[in-house]
Write an enzyme that holds these catalytic residues in place. Structure first.
Site, short mmCIF file in Angstrom:
data_model
loop_
_atom_site.label_atom_id
_atom_site.label_comp_id
_atom_site.label_asym_id
_atom_site.label_seq_id
_atom_site.Cartn_x
_atom_site.Cartn_y
_atom_site.Cartn_z
N ASP A 74 0.77 -1.36 -0.05
CA ASP A 74 0.04 0.07 0.06
C ASP A 74 1.06 1.09 -0.20
O ASP A 74 0.72 1.99 1.06
CB ASP A 74 -0.97 -0.04 0.93
CG ASP A 74 -2.06 1.04 1.18
OD1 ASP A 74 -2.25 1.47 -0.22
OD2 ASP A 74 -2.91 1.20 1.84
N CYS A 77 0.03 4.85 1.74
CA CYS A 77 -0.80 4.96 2.55
C CYS A 77 -0.66 5.94 3.39
O CYS A 77 0.42 6.29 3.80
CB CYS A 77 -1.03 3.63 3.35
SG CYS A 77 -2.32 3.44 4.44
N HIS A 141 -8.11 0.82 6.90
CA HIS A 141 -8.54 2.26 6.38
C HIS A 141 -9.88 2.56 6.77
O HIS A 141 -10.90 1.91 7.00
CB HIS A 141 -8.60 1.99 4.86
CG HIS A 141 -7.31 1.64 4.37
ND1 HIS A 141 -7.08 1.01 3.11
CD2 HIS A 141 -5.90 2.03 4.72
CE1 HIS A 141 -5.67 1.25 2.66
NE2 HIS A 141 -5.05 1.69 3.68
N GLU A 144 -13.24 9.32 9.00
CA GLU A 144 -13.85 9.46 10.22
C GLU A 144 -14.13 10.91 10.42
O GLU A 144 -13.08 11.85 10.45
CB GLU A 144 -12.81 8.88 11.27
CG GLU A 144 -13.56 8.95 12.88
CD GLU A 144 -12.82 8.06 13.77
OE1 GLU A 144 -13.06 7.03 13.85
OE2 GLU A 144 -12.03 8.85 14.54
N HIS A 298 2.16 6.02 13.64
CA HIS A 298 1.40 6.23 12.78
C HIS A 298 -0.08 5.94 12.99
O HIS A 298 -1.15 6.25 12.58
CB HIS A 298 1.58 5.64 11.30
CG HIS A 298 1.12 4.15 11.28
ND1 HIS A 298 1.34 3.24 12.05
CD2 HIS A 298 0.22 3.63 10.26
CE1 HIS A 298 0.79 2.14 11.69
NE2 HIS A 298 0.22 2.14 10.54
N LYS A 376 -16.32 2.64 7.39
CA LYS A 376 -15.28 1.54 7.04
C LYS A 376 -15.81 1.07 5.64
O LYS A 376 -15.36 1.02 4.46
CB LYS A 376 -14.96 0.61 7.77
CG LYS A 376 -14.03 1.17 9.10
CD LYS A 376 -13.61 0.25 9.92
CE LYS A 376 -12.43 -0.82 9.45
NZ LYS A 376 -11.13 0.25 9.22
#
Length: 383
Positions: A74, A77, A141, A144, A298, A376
């Site tokens: 990814d 990301c 992932h 929000e 992260h 999600k």
């Protein structure tokens, strides 16, 4: 200050307090990575946890050679934070959920002009995988909506244009299938031995890697714009920071390659470190420090492997119960397996992660963000 930076060997360091949850296999993977050819230094963050052969929540500095497998599939990301025009005092989870609906599928034809603008502005022509643009994906992932609950530095927060009365939107996604295709092609050709940095194969990978970084940023922008249109509120991007990538860097006077696998750059200004979907997120001001390879955590970091989450939790919680948090926020996740894998109990407490960074002198909190609504998947197209 600094007592949270532990030197496990000459090449391996770990940022963690004595009570930070760190799995032994993650430490093993950290040491294994330090043994790779050309590797000068590795640093585990307080969110460190085991990955597929290499740890997640870590930074790796090599010279003469770079390792696409450390970046993973990814590429790009990361986290984008948007300020919105949505009234935090009037809009709760239920009306927001009704407005949002289902955003799993590809963007429809009405988005053609906006997609074209994003493709042009991020130089994505020829990248492929355009159907995935504007989609969040699976795994950890999410997108929000949050409210500013506690502000530690009023001036710094105001300088970013953030206000208590307005919700913010945090988008966590990446390069979707494009990054996967790039890594798969690399592994088929070169395995895990990495690439010497003086050849055409390395230059080719870096060009494709750069394209995936642009794709990921364009994807986060389209996710945010898509959500804000549904929610009937405008917004502007405050920050967008990758945490899966490799870049040229100078550490301790030496020039080489800094790989970040689930590690936030500490040299790009303010960043967000999110907790689990049932926990706070933190807006922090990083301190660029060579001891942490110019990196921060992260996120909260996993405590449990995905495959064990449902067996641990299904006797205690239904999927419906996991869609509600103790904050009163809601989690939209209609994938029954995924909602157990992503349960707050499967993650470390974010307070412990941020405290370890602050105690090490690597970050300063600016604000604490409380979740309102997490998206999600509605159960379609999330994998």
């Amino acid at each position: 200050m600094g007592n949270c930076i532990k030197h496990l060997s000459e090449r391996v360091s770990l940022i963690a307090s004595d009570d930070t949850w760190i799995e032994g296999n993650a430490i093993h993977q950290l040491h294994h990575t330090a043994s790779l050819a050309g590797m000068e230094q590795v640093a585990g963050m307080p969110d460190l946890h085991p990955g597929r052969g290499y740890p997640v929540g870590a930074a790796f500095f090599s010279r003469g050679r770079l390792y696409p497998a450390l970046v993973g599939n990814d590429i790009g990301c990361g986290m984008a934070l948007w300020r919105t025009e949505l009234d935090a005092r009037k809009l709760g989870a239920e009306p927001l959920e009704k407005r949002l609906g289902n955003i799993d599928g590809p963007l429809d034809a009405s988005w053609a002009d906006t997609v074209a603008q994003v493709v042009a502005s991020h130089a994505l022509e020829g990248a492929g995988h355009a159907q995935a643009l504007g989609t969040i994906g699976g795994g950890n992932h999410f997108a929000e909506l949050q409210r500013l609950e506690e502000i530690h530095d009023e001036a710094a927060v105001a300088a970013l244009g953030l206000e208590r009365r307005r919700l913010v939107l945090l988008v966590h996604s990446g390069s979707r299938g494009l990054g996967q295709a790039i890594l798969q092609d690399h592994i088929e050709r070169f395995g895990h031995r990495g690439l010497g940095d003086d050849g055409g194969d390395c230059a080719d990978y870096l060009a494709r890697h750069a394209q995936a970084l642009r794709f990921a940023r364009g994807n986060r922008e389209l996710i945010a714009r898509r959500m804000l249109e549904r929610l009937r509120g405008g917004g502007e991007r405050v920050l967008d920071v990758d945490h899966n990538f490799v870049a040229a860097a100078t550490i301790g006077g030496n020039t080489g390659w800094l790989h970040r696998k689930g590690a936030t750059p500490a040299d790009v200004g303010a960043v967000v470190i999110p907790g689990s979907r049932g926990d706070y997120s933190y807006l922090v001001e990083p301190v660029a420090d060579a001891r942490s390879l110019l990196s921060l955590a992260h996120g909260a970091g996993r405590k449990w492997m995905r495959g064990e989450c449902k067996s641990r939790l299904s006797a205690r919680f239904t999927a419906e119960q996991l869609s509600r948090t103790h904050f009163g926020s809601r989690v939209i996740c209609r994938d029954r397996q995924l909602i157990y894998e992503e349960a707050p109990q499967a993650y470390k407490p974010i307070d412990s992660v941020v405290a370890a960074l602050c105690d090490a002198g690597l970050a300063r909190p600016l604000a604490r963000l409380r979740p309102v609504l997490t998206y999600k998947t509605q159960g379609e197209c999330c994998r």
